[in-house]
Write a protein that holds these residues in place. Sequence first.
Motif, PDB file in Angstrom:
ATOM      1  N   PHE A   1       0.665  -1.488   0.117  1.00 21.48           N
ATOM      2  CA  PHE A   1      -0.124   0.135  -0.039  1.00 21.48           C
ATOM      3  C   PHE A   1       0.596   1.168  -0.016  1.00 21.48           C
ATOM      4  O   PHE A   1       0.589   2.126  -0.889  1.00 21.48           O
ATOM      5  CB  PHE A   1      -0.464   0.160   1.444  1.00 21.48           C
ATOM      6  N   ILE A   2       1.992   1.179   1.158  1.00 21.60           N
ATOM      7  CA  ILE A   2       2.807   2.427   0.442  1.00 21.60           C
ATOM      8  C   ILE A   2       3.391   2.171  -0.277  1.00 21.60           C
ATOM      9  O   ILE A   2       3.155   4.142  -0.778  1.00 21.60           O
ATOM     10  CB  ILE A   2       4.033   2.659   2.263  1.00 21.60           C
ATOM     11  N   VAL A   3       4.524   1.731  -1.099  1.00 24.81           N
ATOM     12  CA  VAL A   3       4.889   2.024  -2.090  1.00 24.81           C
ATOM     13  C   VAL A   3       4.270   2.434  -2.846  1.00 24.81           C
ATOM     14  O   VAL A   3       4.386   3.168  -3.990  1.00 24.81           O
ATOM     15  CB  VAL A   3       6.358   0.577  -2.637  1.00 24.81           C
ATOM     16  N   TRP A   4       2.819   1.372  -3.885  1.00 24.42           N
ATOM     17  CA  TRP A   4       2.294   2.187  -4.704  1.00 24.42           C
ATOM     18  C   TRP A   4       1.690   3.181  -4.443  1.00 24.42           C
ATOM     19  O   TRP A   4       1.412   3.605  -5.130  1.00 24.42           O
ATOM     20  CB  TRP A   4       1.298   0.448  -4.920  1.00 24.42           C
ATOM     21  N   GLY A   5       1.181   3.382  -3.124  1.00 29.60           N
ATOM     22  CA  GLY A   5       0.524   5.092  -2.841  1.00 29.60           C
ATOM     23  C   GLY A   5       1.504   6.172  -3.317  1.00 29.60           C
ATOM     24  O   GLY A   5       1.205   7.659  -3.650  1.00 29.60           O
ATOM     25  N   PHE A   6       2.626   5.596  -2.656  1.00 35.32           N
ATOM     26  CA  PHE A   6       3.491   7.143  -3.224  1.00 35.32           C
ATOM     27  C   PHE A   6       4.183   7.170  -4.782  1.00 35.32           C
ATOM     28  O   PHE A   6       4.034   8.182  -5.477  1.00 35.32           O
ATOM     29  CB  PHE A   6       4.757   6.680  -2.052  1.00 35.32           C
ATOM     30  N   ALA A   7       4.186   5.595  -5.282  1.00 36.37           N
ATOM     31  CA  ALA A   7       4.162   5.724  -6.494  1.00 36.37           C
ATOM     32  C   ALA A   7       3.495   6.530  -7.562  1.00 36.37           C
ATOM     33  O   ALA A   7       3.848   7.209  -8.507  1.00 36.37           O
ATOM     34  CB  ALA A   7       4.710   4.083  -7.283  1.00 36.37           C
ATOM     35  N   ALA A   8       1.924   5.774  -7.192  1.00 35.84           N
ATOM     36  CA  ALA A   8       0.865   6.983  -8.232  1.00 35.84           C
ATOM     37  C   ALA A   8       0.949   8.255  -7.516  1.00 35.84           C
ATOM     38  O   ALA A   8       0.488   8.379  -8.826  1.00 35.84           O
ATOM     39  CB  ALA A   8      -0.474   6.400  -7.673  1.00 35.84           C
ATOM     40  N   ALA A   9       1.091   8.337  -6.871  1.00 32.90           N
ATOM     41  CA  ALA A   9       1.456  10.267  -6.519  1.00 32.90           C
ATOM     42  C   ALA A   9       1.857  10.551  -7.046  1.00 32.90           C
ATOM     43  O   ALA A   9       2.148  12.208  -7.499  1.00 32.90           O
ATOM     44  CB  ALA A   9       1.019  10.166  -4.872  1.00 32.90           C
ATOM     45  N   ILE A  10       3.197   9.914  -6.758  1.00 35.25           N
ATOM     46  CA  ILE A  10       4.725  10.744  -7.955  1.00 35.25           C
ATOM     47  C   ILE A  10       3.984  10.956  -9.262  1.00 35.25           C
ATOM     48  O   ILE A  10       4.057  11.463  -9.933  1.00 35.25           O
ATOM     49  CB  ILE A  10       5.909  10.104  -8.271  1.00 35.25           C
ATOM     50  N   SER A  11       3.444  10.176  -9.938  1.00 29.51           N
ATOM     51  CA  SER A  11       2.375   9.688 -10.924  1.00 29.51           C
ATOM     52  C   SER A  11       2.072  11.300 -11.584  1.00 29.51           C
ATOM     53  O   SER A  11       1.922  11.912 -12.386  1.00 29.51           O
ATOM     54  CB  SER A  11       1.984   8.901 -11.343  1.00 29.51           C
TER      55      SER A  11
ATOM     56  N   GLY B   1     -15.475  -6.559   7.325  1.00 27.71           N
ATOM     57  CA  GLY B   1     -14.891  -5.420   8.334  1.00 27.71           C
ATOM     58  C   GLY B   1     -14.059  -4.619   8.560  1.00 27.71           C
ATOM     59  O   GLY B   1     -13.730  -4.636   9.652  1.00 27.71           O
ATOM     60  N   ASP B   2     -13.116  -4.506   8.094  1.00 28.88           N
ATOM     61  CA  ASP B   2     -12.203  -3.367   8.273  1.00 28.88           C
ATOM     62  C   ASP B   2     -12.728  -2.564   7.969  1.00 28.88           C
ATOM     63  O   ASP B   2     -12.970  -1.356   6.941  1.00 28.88           O
ATOM     64  CB  ASP B   2     -10.559  -4.291   7.114  1.00 28.88           C
ATOM     65  N   ARG B   3     -12.475  -1.368   9.222  1.00 29.64           N
ATOM     66  CA  ARG B   3     -13.008   0.272   9.171  1.00 29.64           C
ATOM     67  C   ARG B   3     -11.917   0.885   8.946  1.00 29.64           C
ATOM     68  O   ARG B   3     -12.359   1.480   7.632  1.00 29.64           O
ATOM     69  CB  ARG B   3     -13.537   0.623  10.531  1.00 29.64           C
ATOM     70  N   ARG B   4     -10.849   0.958   9.160  1.00 28.08           N
ATOM     71  CA  ARG B   4      -9.716   1.492   8.364  1.00 28.08           C
ATOM     72  C   ARG B   4      -9.681   2.156   6.693  1.00 28.08           C
ATOM     73  O   ARG B   4      -9.859   2.630   6.023  1.00 28.08           O
ATOM     74  CB  ARG B   4      -8.402   1.716   8.844  1.00 28.08           C
ATOM     75  N   ALA B   5      -9.883   0.079   6.444  1.00 28.69           N
ATOM     76  CA  ALA B   5     -10.896   0.338   4.870  1.00 28.69           C
ATOM     77  C   ALA B   5     -11.131   0.962   3.898  1.00 28.69           C
ATOM     78  O   ALA B   5     -11.339   1.893   2.879  1.00 28.69           O
ATOM     79  CB  ALA B   5     -10.706  -1.124   4.368  1.00 28.69           C
ATOM     80  N   GLY B   6     -12.554   0.895   4.808  1.00 24.87           N
ATOM     81  CA  GLY B   6     -13.775   2.479   4.669  1.00 24.87           C
ATOM     82  C   GLY B   6     -13.267   3.630   4.856  1.00 24.87           C
ATOM     83  O   GLY B   6     -14.124   4.604   3.480  1.00 24.87           O
ATOM     84  N   VAL B   7     -12.321   3.967   5.272  1.00 23.67           N
ATOM     85  CA  VAL B   7     -12.303   5.445   5.402  1.00 23.67           C
ATOM     86  C   VAL B   7     -11.742   5.999   4.167  1.00 23.67           C
ATOM     87  O   VAL B   7     -11.855   6.685   3.834  1.00 23.67           O
ATOM     88  CB  VAL B   7     -11.455   5.441   6.754  1.00 23.67           C
ATOM     89  N   ALA B   8     -10.316   4.560   3.890  1.00 23.54           N
ATOM     90  CA  ALA B   8      -9.212   4.833   2.618  1.00 23.54           C
ATOM     91  C   ALA B   8     -10.347   4.976   1.788  1.00 23.54           C
ATOM     92  O   ALA B   8      -9.796   5.509   1.112  1.00 23.54           O
ATOM     93  CB  ALA B   8      -8.390   3.928   2.840  1.00 23.54           C
ATOM     94  N   THR B   9     -11.670   4.753   1.048  1.00 24.26           N
ATOM     95  CA  THR B   9     -12.304   4.132   0.128  1.00 24.26           C
ATOM     96  C   THR B   9     -13.405   5.394  -0.060  1.00 24.26           C
ATOM     97  O   THR B   9     -13.103   5.789  -0.673  1.00 24.26           O
ATOM     98  CB  THR B   9     -13.832   3.152   0.718  1.00 24.26           C
ATOM     99  N   GLY B  10     -13.037   6.492   0.997  1.00 18.90           N
ATOM    100  CA  GLY B  10     -14.253   7.341   1.429  1.00 18.90           C
ATOM    101  C   GLY B  10     -13.059   8.518   0.683  1.00 18.90           C
ATOM    102  O   GLY B  10     -13.003   9.504   0.302  1.00 18.90           O
TER     103      GLY B  10
ATOM    104  N   GLY C   1      -4.615  12.054  -2.502  1.00 22.20           N
ATOM    105  CA  GLY C   1      -5.912  10.698  -2.176  1.00 22.20           C
ATOM    106  C   GLY C   1      -5.179   9.663  -2.298  1.00 22.20           C
ATOM    107  O   GLY C   1      -5.185   8.610  -0.504  1.00 22.20           O
ATOM    108  N   TRP C   2      -4.053   9.521  -2.903  1.00 23.72           N
ATOM    109  CA  TRP C   2      -2.718   8.664  -2.757  1.00 23.72           C
ATOM    110  C   TRP C   2      -2.232   8.465  -1.342  1.00 23.72           C
ATOM    111  O   TRP C   2      -2.001   6.869  -1.384  1.00 23.72           O
ATOM    112  CB  TRP C   2      -2.237   8.013  -4.269  1.00 23.72           C
ATOM    113  N   ILE C   3      -1.409   9.424  -1.459  1.00 18.98           N
ATOM    114  CA  ILE C   3      -1.514   9.596   0.023  1.00 18.98           C
ATOM    115  C   ILE C   3      -2.064   9.111   1.360  1.00 18.98           C
ATOM    116  O   ILE C   3      -1.521   8.635   1.549  1.00 18.98           O
ATOM    117  CB  ILE C   3      -0.066  10.559   0.307  1.00 18.98           C
ATOM    118  N   VAL C   4      -2.549   9.917   1.457  1.00 20.45           N
ATOM    119  CA  VAL C   4      -3.444   9.706   2.650  1.00 20.45           C
ATOM    120  C   VAL C   4      -4.415   8.613   2.557  1.00 20.45           C
ATOM    121  O   VAL C   4      -4.192   7.993   3.632  1.00 20.45           O
ATOM    122  CB  VAL C   4      -4.806  10.900   2.808  1.00 20.45           C
TER     123      VAL C   4
END
Lengths: 195, 109
Positions: A31-41, A144-153, A176-179
């Motif tokens: 999640f961290i590496v792809w999140g930052f790679a997409a953000a940089i892109s 049942g993962d609330r954190r993923a629910g917040v990330a979706t939002g 969005g990608w980073i947070v």
Amino acid sequence: MDRSEAHQHLELVGKILSRTESRIEYVPSLFIVWGFAAAISDIVWQVSSSAFRAGTGAPPSNLMWLAGAAFVIAVVNQILVVRRMQSADRRSLKGQQIGRMFGATFGTAMILAYGAPQIFHGWAGPTMFNAAAAIALWFIAQQGDRRAGVATGVMIASILAAAWYEPLRGYILAAGWIVGYAGLGVAYAMPRRNG
Amino acid sequence: MVTPVLVLPTPCRVAMDELLLSKLRLSVVAELLTCEWATFADLTRATGATVGNLGAHIGKLIEAGYIDEEKRFVGRRPQTRYRLTASGRSAFANHVQALQKLLEGTPSS
């Protein structure tokens, strides 16, 4: 077998199932590496778009290199994680389903973004990846993962906000990608660090 | 394949899977239920059984066709892993249903 023995056996099965069903191993680095790679892109896309509009030419070449390097790092990390998972002692069925869901969602986004630029031109391509991330994260939230629910939002909010603030579109999608995406990876890494 | 069945006398006349009457074998099948696969080492840790005892019970489950065994090398290290078969999954579901019926005291059809 008497009733008390049957009760013991059912209790044993219940304990095992509640332990194994909640045991989904998310890999924070993905999640961290792809999140930052997409953000940089997205940031590079924004800089290019602004430079094109201002008529100042191409964006700095070191920025392009950074985007390329981030993508290569993300792919290498993905390969290493997959290899490690294949040699792991256990692989849950839910984990397998989530992996397939991510593959299908991002695979479809990639095919459409790069294969049909006549339809998904301009910001539609990069935005589609945010939408794909939101769908994939929603699938985790359904487990049942609330954190993923917040990330979706967060991912959905980044698309809506980007639609209204055109001059900052790439930066908003990147946020969005980073947070939402990398942030979820950090959240998954936290319990391990504490526990 | 014929599934061994234990029929208890009335009033608790419930068809149970004889293989799954062993707590250890039941644990192994329950452990594999939510897994794509699990290694022998993982099952040893999860069940707390000794290597010899677990090996013997797993052998019976393989013989009955409830689980599949796959031997491979991870790097230079040998690894044996197991997955639940469709017949194992169905046997487990029927067995748990029979246990529940026994608790409810209703005879099975």
